[in-house]
Write an enzyme that holds these catalytic residues in place. Structure first.
Site, PDB file in Angstrom:
ATOM      1  CD1 TRP A  40      -2.095  -2.283   1.678  1.00  0.00           C
ATOM      2  CD2 TRP A  40      -3.006  -1.161  -0.020  1.00  0.00           C
ATOM      3  NE1 TRP A  40      -3.116  -3.050   1.178  1.00  0.00           N
ATOM      4  CE2 TRP A  40      -3.703  -2.393   0.140  1.00  0.00           C
ATOM      5  CE3 TRP A  40      -3.403  -0.290  -1.034  1.00  0.00           C
ATOM      6  CZ2 TRP A  40      -4.762  -2.756  -0.685  1.00  0.00           C
ATOM      7  CZ3 TRP A  40      -4.474  -0.658  -1.855  1.00  0.00           C
ATOM      8  CH2 TRP A  40      -5.138  -1.869  -1.670  1.00  0.00           C
ATOM      9  CG  ASP A  74      -3.209   3.938   4.363  1.00  0.00           C
ATOM     10  OD1 ASP A  74      -4.174   3.721   5.123  1.00  0.00           O
ATOM     11  OD2 ASP A  74      -3.056   3.342   3.281  1.00  0.00           O
ATOM     12  CE  LYS A  83      -7.869  -2.476   4.912  1.00  0.00           C
ATOM     13  NZ  LYS A  83      -8.140  -3.711   4.171  1.00  0.00           N
TER      14      LYS A  83
END
Length: 420
Positions: free
Chosen positions: A161, A231, A255
């Protein structure tokens, strides 16, 4: 069985038998009588009556869902949402039907923000935005709002990511990867002392927890120039965080704190308002801040669900208590891996192993498919590793109960006994 009926017209039909209702928890249609019409020529339209019937729902046993996202949600949150689904608190409508500018939804989004501020102790000089598009959209929004074309962003890349964030930012400004774990297959976090940050970097970007590779920052680097941006999609609200150390924190909700569709951005207010002229309106932080996340129709039901999760986390005693529970679950699973004498292996350096996403492999890789299959039979699902790395991965977010991890560990031991 009582049934409501509706009629529709058919010009060309054939023999249609009567369908007998079968026991099911689903809705179905059945015809009230057989009808025959000539298909080969023109015929007078006839009316066929269909009856929609439902049966009493029989609750099914839930699985332990180890998916990386969308992920398991707290059972009590789901039940509360279920109870309010048809008629939210006597309003006469579902949250899914509300105007996002009506007083009912305004109370929902305002309480969600208030509870999130309490959970993370967010300072007043930060704005909280409920957006859409996932963290991936923020890979573009961040440089568009915070940088000019000749500015530089420093990146510490500890997984897939972080790497994707770099590739997207390159479209809008200069990027400088000051450290990457790619050559070591993303299994560690660098020593902060060895980071050579750019002299004039606008900000330093990290991914606080890499969902795919299971690498988590246990502490955070200090941006020597500019500010830190993180993030936090896959460890958001899993532990206390000093928000004041960051310029921006962002993440997808799917999540740890809600269903897919909601993206949360926590941003220092002085960083808002300098977006580039060509920034799409939906990516402009100023637009969303000035409109309290209501510039256009937001993901209303998703925000409502996030609010229920925030309430639940506060009722558990806040993020310090939540972190203790997460640490206990992670210790149990990692200890089982370490105690298997190499039958199971986790490639991540021990000091930075994620409390949320636990990747592991089998010494006998040919048994991995069987492991996943047999686990599913025992109602433990979504244990297959990400397609880019293989193996297995157990995502044990806030809502995964200790019982789920205990059952997985017991299964791992049984599987080793059979195949070791």
């Amino acid at each position: 069985m009582a049934a409501s009926t509706n009629s529709f017209l058919i010009g060309n039909t054939t023999h249609i038998p009567t369908l007998k209702p079968k026991p099911t928890s689903q809705s179905f249609l059945h015809l009230t009588k057989p009808t025959t019409v000539n298909l080969t020529g023109k015929s007078k339209p006839i009316s066929i009556r269909c009856a929609a019937a439902t049966t009493t729902h029989v609750p099914q046993e839930r699985v332990f869902n180890f998916a990386a996202g969308p992920a398991t949600l707290p059972e009590n949150v789901l039940l509360k949402a279920q109870a309010d689904l048809y008629n939210w608190r006597g309003s006469g409508m579902s949250v899914m039907e509300m105007s996002h500018r009506g007083k009912e939804f305004l109370s929902i989004i305002q309480k969600a923000e208030s509870d999130l501020r309490n959970l993370l102790e967010i300072p007043s000089e930060y704005s909280v935005l409920f957006l859409q598009g996932g963290a991936t959209t923020q890979f573009s929004a961040l440089p568009l709002n915070l940088c000019k074309s000749d500015d530089t962003i420093d990146f510490v890349v500890t997984g897939s990511w972080g790497d994707k964030a770099v590739k997207e930012a390159k479209k809008y400004c200069n990027t400088n990867v000051i450290w990457s774990g790619k050559s070591e297959k993303y299994t560690k976090v660098p020593s902060f002392d060895e980071l050579e940050q750019s002299m004039h970097a606008k900000y330093l970007h990290i991914c606080a927890n890499e969902t795919i590779h299971g690498v988590e920052f246990k502490d955070y680097p200090v941006a020597k120039n500019g500010y830190l941006v993180a993030d936090m999609s896959s460890n958001f609200c899993s532990k206390p965080v000093d928000v004041s150390k960051f310029g921006v924190i962002y993440g997808g909700a799917q999540k740890n704190v809600g269903p897919s569709g909601v993206t949360i951005v926590i941003i220092r207010k002085d960083l808002i308002g300098d977006a580039r002229d060509f920034t799409p309106v939906m990516l402009d932080y100023k637009i969303h801040d000035e409109n309290s996340s209501l510039y256009n129709t937001p993901p209303c039901f998703g925000i409502y669900m996030c609010g229920l999760v925030f309430e639940d986390l506060l009722e558990q005693g806040g993020l310090k208590e939540v972190e203790k529970k997460n640490q206990k679950k992670a210790d149990l699973l990692y200890n089982a891996i370490e105690g298997s004498n190499g039958f199971f292996k986790c490639p991540v350096e021990k000091s930075v192993r994620s409390l949320m996403n636990v990747p592991f492999t089998l010494e006998k890789s040919e048994l991995e498919a069987e492991f996943i299959k047999e686990a599913a039979k025992e109602k433990m699902v979504q244990l297959k590793g990400h397609r880019s790395v293989g193996g297995m991965r157990a995502s044990i977010y806030n809502a995964m109960p200790l019982a789920g991890v205990e059952k997985l560990v017991a299964f791992m031991k049984d599987f080793q006994a059979k195949h070791g």
